[in-house]
Structure formats: structure tokens, C-alpha cells
Write a protein that holds these residues in place. Structure first.
Motif, PDB file in Angstrom:
ATOM      1  N   CYS A 102       0.816  -1.218   0.000  1.00 38.92           N
ATOM      2  CA  CYS A 102       0.000   0.000   0.000  1.00 38.92           C
ATOM      3  C   CYS A 102       0.846   1.262   0.000  1.00 38.92           C
ATOM      4  CB  CYS A 102      -0.940   0.023   1.206  1.00 38.92           C
ATOM      5  SG  CYS A 102      -2.064  -1.377   1.267  1.00 38.92           S
ATOM      6  N   VAL A 103       2.021   1.194   0.640  1.00 39.14           N
ATOM      7  CA  VAL A 103       2.842   2.406   0.741  1.00 39.14           C
ATOM      8  C   VAL A 103       3.900   2.493  -0.367  1.00 39.14           C
ATOM      9  CG1 VAL A 103       2.501   2.659   3.232  1.00 39.14           C
ATOM     10  CG2 VAL A 103       4.464   1.354   2.390  1.00 39.14           C
ATOM     11  N   THR A 104       3.901   1.528  -1.288  1.00 39.55           N
ATOM     12  CA  THR A 104       4.830   1.607  -2.421  1.00 39.55           C
ATOM     13  C   THR A 104       4.394   2.757  -3.326  1.00 39.55           C
ATOM     14  OG1 THR A 104       5.265  -0.756  -2.300  1.00 39.55           O
ATOM     15  CG2 THR A 104       5.794   0.323  -4.363  1.00 39.55           C
ATOM     16  N   ASP A 110       5.308   1.925 -11.247  1.00 38.37           N
ATOM     17  CA  ASP A 110       5.520   2.123 -12.690  1.00 38.37           C
ATOM     18  C   ASP A 110       6.876   1.563 -13.135  1.00 38.37           C
ATOM     19  OD1 ASP A 110       3.064   3.289 -13.054  1.00 38.37           O
ATOM     20  OD2 ASP A 110       3.787   5.349 -12.858  1.00 38.37           O
ATOM     21  N   ARG A 111       7.889   1.730 -12.271  1.00 33.50           N
ATOM     22  CA  ARG A 111       9.217   1.186 -12.625  1.00 33.50           C
ATOM     23  C   ARG A 111       9.176  -0.345 -12.653  1.00 33.50           C
ATOM     24  NH1 ARG A 111      14.119   4.051  -9.647  1.00 33.50           N
ATOM     25  NH2 ARG A 111      12.913   3.883  -7.726  1.00 33.50           N
ATOM     26  N   GLY A 139      -0.659   1.008 -11.050  1.00 32.22           N
ATOM     27  CA  GLY A 139       0.280   2.102 -11.334  1.00 32.22           C
ATOM     28  C   GLY A 139      -0.460   3.189 -12.089  1.00 32.22           C
ATOM     29  N   THR A 140       0.306   4.047 -12.761  1.00 35.31           N
ATOM     30  CA  THR A 140      -0.313   5.140 -13.511  1.00 35.31           C
ATOM     31  C   THR A 140      -1.286   4.583 -14.565  1.00 35.31           C
ATOM     32  OG1 THR A 140       1.619   6.518 -13.145  1.00 35.31           O
ATOM     33  CG2 THR A 140       0.202   7.125 -15.000  1.00 35.31           C
ATOM     34  N   GLU A 189      12.819   8.055 -18.120  1.00 37.91           N
ATOM     35  CA  GLU A 189      12.036   8.861 -17.181  1.00 37.91           C
ATOM     36  C   GLU A 189      10.572   8.492 -17.352  1.00 37.91           C
ATOM     37  OE1 GLU A 189      11.474  13.493 -16.191  1.00 37.91           O
ATOM     38  OE2 GLU A 189      13.424  12.909 -17.030  1.00 37.91           O
ATOM     39  N   ILE A 190       9.924   8.157 -16.256  1.00 36.21           N
ATOM     40  CA  ILE A 190       8.515   7.758 -16.327  1.00 36.21           C
ATOM     41  C   ILE A 190       7.692   8.830 -15.626  1.00 36.21           C
ATOM     42  CG2 ILE A 190       6.826   5.973 -15.703  1.00 36.21           C
ATOM     43  CD1 ILE A 190       9.182   3.972 -15.576  1.00 36.21           C
ATOM     44  N   HIS A 191       6.652   9.292 -16.273  1.00 35.21           N
ATOM     45  CA  HIS A 191       5.795  10.314 -15.647  1.00 35.21           C
ATOM     46  C   HIS A 191       4.635   9.629 -14.939  1.00 35.21           C
ATOM     47  CE1 HIS A 191       8.107  13.543 -17.353  1.00 35.21           C
ATOM     48  NE2 HIS A 191       8.140  12.855 -18.487  1.00 35.21           N
TER      49      HIS A 191
END
Lengths: 363, 76
Positions: free
Chosen positions: A68-70, A76-77, A100-101, A307-309
Motif C-alpha cells: 500500500c505504501v509503495t 511504474d518502474r 500504477g499510472t 524517465e517515467i511520468h
């Protein structure tokens, strides 16, 4: 089963509850206790502890469910790594449905063809690497002090065996810095902490000294009904007497000094650094990152990341829930847009998540 | 995620792995993280394929008996 059944004795639980009632009345004001550990959150729901307590005692959940706190950027990574060609991505089962996103999860990309495997022990990752010498096995290491030594020991074994196709992405975190961050919040309305049982097997009681120093009760508690009610009783005693100390209710698992060997193994492989917690933000020194000596086995070096947004889902209140500032029904998405089948936020995903436990046992 | 189970050691092999009876199921666990020696018949707490703590049976029995005595006699 020995060391379980005798701690589920209804007669003993009843007597402990009577004592809890007496102390709650003596204290004479509302009391809030926070259970930090997600396994406690689940046990409180499962055994119906909340309904057994007097109305003046409120139990709230803290940031103790590792998935939960990740942070969403770490999720995303992980998704990026799992989608690399030739990669077998392995992790614990809880992680699979964390969104994730854009709501993407490991489970979704697995359905789309990524090779994602669920392990119950990091050691199984070594066998997979040995059986698939032409593939790259990436293990996502997640969890607090209970789990981090097992992953550190596994990494040591991988090196001893000379395995070249096993690497680790560590999002491991430690509990005391998160407690410090909660205690630093001037608006914190918590009289005592039910401290985690199995994290404390490793850390020992010393690690929580910061809690009594901040004038709050601290009781390291086990996970069976007798343990939980006894832990609450010991917390009330401290609050009534205004004498705060780290008490160990879960004495069959926890010693004052903890497990030094496990901590040494952890320290050989990991070093502390700043980590981003979903809901709490960056907490100094709370992350466990792979040391230089093990750099060649760091998945983040082996697979250069673009780079991941990353972006949180709008309207998700998991941040407030994880700090104990909000209860699940106060979130507009709870039970409507966000359900265990289609979770929006991480607290609804894991069975240890505050929202999932609440929906299953309390609603 | 920090779920862990008590179990009894049934056997220990030359690689420091044990077979452990956890609620009637036989599971393998690595003993490398334990900070004290263990033997067949000992109870340990297991997590993620590792034993992480040896339970002192006598101590545990005594604490539980003490708790029962305390709760019966203590006047709040």
C-alpha cells in the motif's frame, strides 16, 4: 496447532476484555490506538476485535501494508522492468494487483504476455534463474524488516552460487522512520501504537523508543485474539498511569535486542536512504537500497530506466487513509468506483489494506 | 505481508535447510538468519521461506500461565 490455539482461548479473551472495559472507564475519555502493521489490520477485522471493544476505544490503521505504501513511481518502474523482453519478473503475490499510472498492474501486463511469477519465498527466484539460464530473472523485493533480511540472504546466496541472471529491484522500507514521521505531525491524535509483531522479531523493542519519548504508549503485539486484546490492555495501562515504555506483549517472538544476525545480513546488502511512501511522501532514511558491493545485482543498473511520468488517480484518498487521518467510508470512491475487484487505490488491493479489510469485515 | 507462522522442525539438512511442520503442512525453510542454534523438535517462526526466530517453549508457557493468573486475580 501449538502457539496458535492457546492464544485463541475465548474464556481468556473474555476476561481480558473485562479488564479493558474497566481500564477504559477509569481513563474516562476517548482513546485512539494505531496499529501500524497490515497483518494486525487484517487480524483485527478477521477476529472482529473492533466490535468487542468499548465505544471509547478507536482503532485506526497506519502505514504498515508494504504494497500500500509503495509509491506509484516505484510501481511504474516495476511495470517497466516486467515488460522488458527476456525478463522473468518475480515478486510476492500481494503486489500483482497494485495499480500504477493509468490503472495498469502486473496482473494486467501478465495477461498481455509478460512473464510475471508469484513467489512465496525469494529463494524460489534462484531456482527459476538456474532453470532458465538464458533469461533474466528480476525479483521485486518489497516489505519491511521482517522480509528484507530474507531477500538480503537470497542475494548473498545468488552471489555465492555465481548466478549471473538474477537481479533485485528493492523497494524495501523500514518502520521506525515512518513512525517518526507520524509523530512529527502536530495534528496527530494518537494515544498509543500497537507495534508490529514480526517486524519486531528482527528489530527488537529498542527500535520503538521514539514512541514513549513522544509521550505515547507502545506495545509490541502478537496476532492472535488473546495477543491483540492483551496488547490493547497493556496500552491502556500505560495511558492510565501516564508511564510510557516499549512493552513486549509478543514475548514468544520478540526480544529486546531482536535478531542481530538478520540485521547484519540486511546491513551487508542494503544501506538506508530516502524513500517515497504513498500517502506519507519522502521519509529520510526509510528506504533500503542495494549497497555498492552488490551493485552488479541491482536491476536498476542492469536495465536502464527511462524517465517515467507517474500520476496518482484523481480522487483517491489512500494518502489520508494511510496516515490514519481518514476512515474508508469517508472516501467518495469507497465501495463505488473502488472495490476489491476493481481497486483504484492500493488500500483496496491487498487483503491487509485498510479499505479491503474494512469492506470485508466491518462494512 | 509480515505474516509468519510457528512450526516445528522435523529435519535439518547439510545446507542448513529444515523441513518444518506448519499446521500439518510440511514446508522447507532456510535457517541462515537464525541467531541461535536449533535442533529437531524446536519451534521456530517462519516467514518467506526462512526461519527468523526460535521460540522458547518454556518461556512461552510460563508467560501464558502468568497472564491467566494475573487476569484471574488482578483487581482493576
Amino acid at each position: 496447532m501449538k502457539f496458535i490455539d492457546e492464544y485463541r482461548d475465548p474464556e481468556l479473551v473474555r476476561k481480558l476484555l473485562n479488564a479493558v472495559n474497566v481500564l477504559a472507564e477509569k481513563i474516562g475519555r476517548p482513546i485512539t490506538l494505531m496499529e501500524i502493521c497490515g497483518t494486525h489490520t487484517h487480524a483485527i477485522g478477521r477476529f472482529g476485535i473492533r466490535r468487542l471493544l468499548p465505544g471509547s476505544i478507536r482503532l485506526i490503521s497506519g502505514p504498515g501494508c508494504p504494497v500500500c505504501v509503495t509509491s506509484i513511481s516505484d510501481v511504474d518502474r516495476a511495470l517497466y522492468l516486467a515488460e522488458r523482453p527476456n525478463v522473468i519478473f518475480a515478486t510476492f503475490g500481494d503486489m500483482l494487483r497494485i495499480p500504477g499510472t493509468g490503472g495498469r498492474s502486473l496482473q494486467q501486463i501478465r495477461a498481455a504476455g509478460a512473464d510475471v511469477r508469484i513467489l512465496s519465498s525469494p529463494l524460489d527466484g534462484l531456482s527459476i534463474a538456474e532453470e532458465n539460464p538464458t533469461r533474466e530473472v528480476v525479483f521485486l523485493g518489497i516489505g519491511f524488516e521482517t522480509t528484507a533480511p530474507t531477500v538480503a540472504s537470497t542475494l548473498r546466496s545468488a552471489r555465492r552460487k555465481g548466478l549471473k541472471n538474477f537481479s533485485l529491484f528493492s523497494v524495501h522500507k523500514t518502520v521506525p522512520p515512518a513512525i517518526q514521521s507520524l509523530l512529527d505531525d502536530p495534528g496527530l491524535d494518537i494515544d498509543g501504537f500497537i507495534c508490529p509483531g514480526h517486524v519486531s522479531v528482527i528489530t527488537g523493542g529498542e527500535a520503538y523508543r521514539l514512541i514513549p519519548e513522544a509521550g505515547r504508549a507502545a506495545v509490541i503485539t502478537g496476532f492472535e485474539p488473546v495477543d491483540m486484546v492483551d496488547g490493547i490492555l497493556l496500552s491502556l495501562q500505560q495511558i492510565l498511569e501516564k508511564r510510557y515504555a516499549v512493552a513486549i506483549q509478543y514475548a514468544r517472538g520478540v526480544t529486546q535486542g531482536g535478531n542481530l544476525r538478520a540485521r547484519q545480513t540486511m546491513a551487508e546488502v542494503f544501506e538506508p536512504g530516502d524513500a517515497d511512501w504513498r500517502g506519507l511522501g519522502v521519509i529520510p532514511g526509510s528506504g533500503l537500497f542495494i549497497r555498492k558491493e552488490y551493485e552488479s545485482m541491482n536491476a536498476l543498473n542492469r536495465f536502464p530506466l527511462p524517465e517515467i511520468h507517474s500520476a496518482e488517480f484523481e480522487g483517491c484518498r489512500c494518502g489520508e487513509i494511510l496516515r490514519g487521518a481518514m476512515s474508508p467510508p469517508e472516501c467518495r470512491l469507497f465501495r463505488k468506483a473502488c472495490t476489491p475487484v476493481n481497486p483504484v487505490g492500493p488500500c483496496m488491493v491487498s487483503s491487509e489494506g485498510t479499505c479491503a479489510a474494512y469492506l470485508r469485515y466491518e462494512a | 505481508m509480515c505474516i509468519a507462522f510457528p512450526g516445528m522442525i522435523l529435519s535439518i539438512d547439510e545446507n542448513n535447510f529444515a523441513v518444518i511442520n506448519i499446521s500439518g503442512t510440511k514446508r522447507e525453510a532456510c535457517l541462515d538468519l537464525l541467531d541461535e542454534p536449533v535442533a529437531v523438535g524446536d519451534y521456530v517462526i517462519c516467514h518467506a521461506g526462512y526461519a527468523i526466530h526460535r521460540i522458547d517453549e518454556e518461556d512461552a508457557k510460563e508467560s501464558l500461565a502468568l497472564l491467566k493468573e494475573f487476569i484471574d486475580h488482578e483487581i482493576y
